[in-house]
Design a protein around this motif. Sequence first.
Motif, PDB file in Angstrom:
ATOM      1  N   HIS A   8       0.838  -1.205   0.000  1.00 15.55           N
ATOM      2  CA  HIS A   8       0.000   0.000   0.000  1.00 15.55           C
ATOM      3  C   HIS A   8       0.873   1.256   0.000  1.00 15.55           C
ATOM      4  N   ILE A   9       1.916   1.217   0.829  1.00 15.49           N
ATOM      5  CA  ILE A   9       2.829   2.362   0.907  1.00 15.49           C
ATOM      6  C   ILE A   9       3.544   2.556  -0.418  1.00 15.49           C
ATOM      7  N   ALA A  10       3.958   1.450  -1.063  1.00 16.40           N
ATOM      8  CA  ALA A  10       4.643   1.542  -2.352  1.00 16.40           C
ATOM      9  C   ALA A  10       3.734   2.161  -3.409  1.00 16.40           C
ATOM     10  N   VAL A  11       2.482   1.770  -3.435  1.00 20.44           N
ATOM     11  CA  VAL A  11       1.537   2.329  -4.409  1.00 20.44           C
ATOM     12  C   VAL A  11       1.330   3.819  -4.134  1.00 20.44           C
ATOM     13  N   LEU A  12       1.234   4.193  -2.869  1.00 23.71           N
ATOM     14  CA  LEU A  12       1.056   5.602  -2.506  1.00 23.71           C
ATOM     15  C   LEU A  12       2.259   6.441  -2.945  1.00 23.71           C
ATOM     16  N   VAL A  14       4.354   5.777  -5.409  1.00 27.41           N
ATOM     17  CA  VAL A  14       4.343   5.851  -6.874  1.00 27.41           C
ATOM     18  C   VAL A  14       3.321   6.882  -7.350  1.00 27.41           C
ATOM     19  N   VAL A  15       2.159   6.910  -6.736  1.00 31.44           N
ATOM     20  CA  VAL A  15       1.130   7.881  -7.132  1.00 31.44           C
ATOM     21  C   VAL A  15       1.604   9.298  -6.842  1.00 31.44           C
ATOM     22  N   LEU A  16       2.223   9.516  -5.681  1.00 30.15           N
ATOM     23  CA  LEU A  16       2.731  10.849  -5.352  1.00 30.15           C
ATOM     24  C   LEU A  16       3.811  11.292  -6.326  1.00 30.15           C
ATOM     25  N   ILE A  17       4.704  10.391  -6.697  1.00 27.80           N
ATOM     26  CA  ILE A  17       5.764  10.751  -7.653  1.00 27.80           C
ATOM     27  C   ILE A  17       5.159  11.077  -9.019  1.00 27.80           C
ATOM     28  N   LEU A  18       4.148  10.332  -9.424  1.00 29.39           N
ATOM     29  CA  LEU A  18       3.512  10.611 -10.712  1.00 29.39           C
ATOM     30  C   LEU A  18       2.759  11.943 -10.691  1.00 29.39           C
ATOM     31  N   LEU A  19       2.119  12.278  -9.553  1.00 24.34           N
ATOM     32  CA  LEU A  19       1.354  13.520  -9.483  1.00 24.34           C
ATOM     33  C   LEU A  19       2.254  14.751  -9.398  1.00 24.34           C
ATOM     34  N   PHE A  20       3.246  14.699  -8.527  1.00 19.48           N
ATOM     35  CA  PHE A  20       4.043  15.896  -8.247  1.00 19.48           C
ATOM     36  C   PHE A  20       5.402  15.901  -8.929  1.00 19.48           C
ATOM     37  N   GLY A  21       5.912  14.775  -9.312  1.00 20.41           N
ATOM     38  CA  GLY A  21       7.229  14.730  -9.927  1.00 20.41           C
ATOM     39  C   GLY A  21       8.299  14.554  -8.858  1.00 20.41           C
ATOM     40  N   ALA A  22       9.406  13.967  -9.240  1.00 18.50           N
ATOM     41  CA  ALA A  22      10.475  13.645  -8.285  1.00 18.50           C
ATOM     42  C   ALA A  22      11.178  14.902  -7.778  1.00 18.50           C
ATOM     43  N   LYS A  23      11.205  15.967  -8.563  1.00 18.52           N
ATOM     44  CA  LYS A  23      11.912  17.189  -8.148  1.00 18.52           C
ATOM     45  C   LYS A  23      11.107  18.001  -7.136  1.00 18.52           C
ATOM     46  N   ARG A  24       9.794  17.959  -7.221  1.00 15.43           N
ATOM     47  CA  ARG A  24       8.969  18.805  -6.355  1.00 15.43           C
ATOM     48  C   ARG A  24       8.716  18.189  -4.979  1.00 15.43           C
TER      49      ARG A  24
END
Length: 103
Positions: A8-12, A14-24
């Motif tokens: 569950h944490i891994a999916v969360l 991944v979703v955060l990285i896709l939404l905000f990007g790794a730099k932000r």
Amino acid sequence: MGALKPWHIAVLVVVLILLFGAKRLPDAARSLGRSLRIIKAETKSLQDDDRDLAEKADAQAGYQPLPPHTGQQPYAQQQYAPQQAPQQPVAPPVDPVQRVRDN
């Protein structure tokens, strides 16, 4: 059913990285940390203010009221006080609103 599993944490994440990007994400984490530090400092200052007010109230509770004034002067001041002229009769105060109504 309600347990949080590692996937569950891994999916969360991944979703955060896709939404905000790794730099932000690091910038967002830094700004969140700064905000929490500011909130912590402000709440601490409010608590300190409350403590200061309580200490002042406790300190003022120990004050004694002044004794009532008897209207008499000490003997030394009475002896050398200059003579006062008799006072002229004073007219009673006039209410300005009533004076305007009378005119």
